[in-house]
Write a protein that holds these residues in place. Structure first.
Motif, short mmCIF file in Angstrom:
data_model
loop_
_atom_site.label_atom_id
_atom_site.label_comp_id
_atom_site.label_asym_id
_atom_site.label_seq_id
_atom_site.Cartn_x
_atom_site.Cartn_y
_atom_site.Cartn_z
N ALA A 44 0.86 -1.19 0.00
CA ALA A 44 0.00 0.00 0.00
C ALA A 44 0.89 1.23 0.00
O ALA A 44 1.76 1.38 0.86
CB ALA A 44 -0.90 0.00 1.23
N THR A 45 0.67 2.13 -0.97
CA THR A 45 1.46 3.34 -1.09
C THR A 45 0.53 4.55 -1.17
O THR A 45 -0.23 4.68 -2.14
CB THR A 45 2.34 3.29 -2.36
OG1 THR A 45 3.09 2.08 -2.36
CG2 THR A 45 3.27 4.47 -2.43
N PRO A 46 0.58 5.45 -0.17
CA PRO A 46 -0.23 6.67 -0.24
C PRO A 46 0.32 7.61 -1.31
O PRO A 46 1.54 7.73 -1.47
CB PRO A 46 -0.09 7.29 1.15
CG PRO A 46 0.82 6.43 1.93
CD PRO A 46 1.33 5.34 1.06
N GLN A 47 -0.59 8.24 -2.06
CA GLN A 47 -0.20 9.18 -3.11
C GLN A 47 -1.18 10.35 -3.08
O GLN A 47 -2.23 10.31 -3.72
CB GLN A 47 -0.24 8.51 -4.49
CG GLN A 47 0.70 7.35 -4.62
CD GLN A 47 0.56 6.64 -5.97
OE1 GLN A 47 -0.44 6.78 -6.66
NE2 GLN A 47 1.55 5.86 -6.32
N GLY A 48 -0.85 11.39 -2.29
CA GLY A 48 -1.78 12.51 -2.14
C GLY A 48 -3.01 12.03 -1.39
O GLY A 48 -2.93 11.41 -0.35
N SER A 73 -13.95 -1.93 -0.51
CA SER A 73 -13.85 -0.74 0.33
C SER A 73 -15.23 -0.20 0.63
O SER A 73 -16.19 -0.46 -0.09
CB SER A 73 -13.02 0.34 -0.36
OG SER A 73 -13.73 0.89 -1.46
N ALA A 74 -15.27 0.59 1.70
CA ALA A 74 -16.49 1.32 2.05
C ALA A 74 -16.06 2.68 2.55
O ALA A 74 -15.13 2.79 3.34
CB ALA A 74 -17.27 0.57 3.12
N GLY A 75 -16.69 3.71 2.07
CA GLY A 75 -16.35 5.06 2.48
C GLY A 75 -17.55 5.97 2.32
O GLY A 75 -18.65 5.53 1.98
N LEU A 103 -7.01 4.07 -5.56
CA LEU A 103 -8.33 4.45 -5.09
C LEU A 103 -8.27 5.71 -4.25
O LEU A 103 -7.24 6.04 -3.67
CB LEU A 103 -8.92 3.31 -4.25
CG LEU A 103 -9.02 1.95 -4.94
CD1 LEU A 103 -9.17 0.85 -3.92
CD2 LEU A 103 -10.17 1.95 -5.92
N ASP A 104 -9.41 6.39 -4.16
CA ASP A 104 -9.55 7.55 -3.30
C ASP A 104 -9.47 7.09 -1.85
O ASP A 104 -10.25 6.24 -1.42
CB ASP A 104 -10.88 8.23 -3.58
CG ASP A 104 -11.06 9.54 -2.82
OD1 ASP A 104 -10.16 9.90 -2.03
OD2 ASP A 104 -12.10 10.19 -3.02
#
Length: 133
Positions: A44-48, A73-75, A103-104
């Motif tokens: 998993a890599t965060p990007q912004g 996912s759920a958001g 993904l967002d």
């Protein structure tokens, strides 16, 4: 006396064949119990405000197999259900990228599962990512 020796030779020959066969089977069983040639990873890599999930296979030898990569996912903005899969080949020293999604990440929780099958044996790994806004 010669008759006993002849009989003993037959018994010894038969016993030797049984022991050689048993030894060959024991060697094959030991080879099957060795450490798996493949390890899986979900990176998993965060990007912004996004998160990239990458399914990887690490191999100790040249292998071919199949994989299944599932992300849920759920958001606040709804849910995601992604399935990727297919055939792959991997070699030692360089992880094989099996699948990837971006993904967002805002407020979402992602459950990712990876199943890798090589030589009829399956391994799996899972990762839960997110939850922060």
């Amino acid at each position: 006396m010669p008759r006993i020796v002849k009989h003993s030779r037959s018994v010894i020959t038969a016993l030797a064949l049984v022991l050689v066969s048993a030894g060959a089977l024991a060697t094959m069983a030991t080879a099957d119990q060795s450490v798996e040639p493949v390890r899986c990873e979900i990176r998993a890599t965060p990007q912004g405000g996004m998160v990239s999930l990458e399914a990887l296979a690490h191999a100790d030898r040249n292998v071919s197999g199949t994989y299944s990569f599932h992300v849920e996912s759920a958001g606040r903005s709804g849910g995601t259900n992604i399935e990727q899969g297919g055939a792959f080949s991997a070699a030692p020293g360089k992880p094989a990228t099996l699948g990837a999604v971006t993904l967002d990440a805002k407020g979402a929780v992602f459950d990712a599962r990876l199943k890798v099958t090589v030589d009829g044996k399956s391994i799996g790994c899972a990762e839960r990512v997110g939850g922060a806004t």
